[in-house]
Motif scaffolding. Sequence first.
Motif: not given
Length: 68
Positions: A49-68
Amino acid sequence: MQLMEIAWIQSHEVRGPLARLMGLIHIMECYQDNENHLKEFLKPILESAHELDAVIRKIVRKTEAMNN
């Protein structure tokens, strides 16, 4: 480029811990009458579960970077 990277993360990094969780849950169903065995599965479930949480956070950071 970032969209392809996000797709790769989703298809590879998310699948590993998700597959482990699904396997552990299946095994737990077989041991549902024995609480002692069920407790053994809590640590690997939490780790996945912690590993999935880390991957999801990584995806969120990348999508936020796309929007900036």
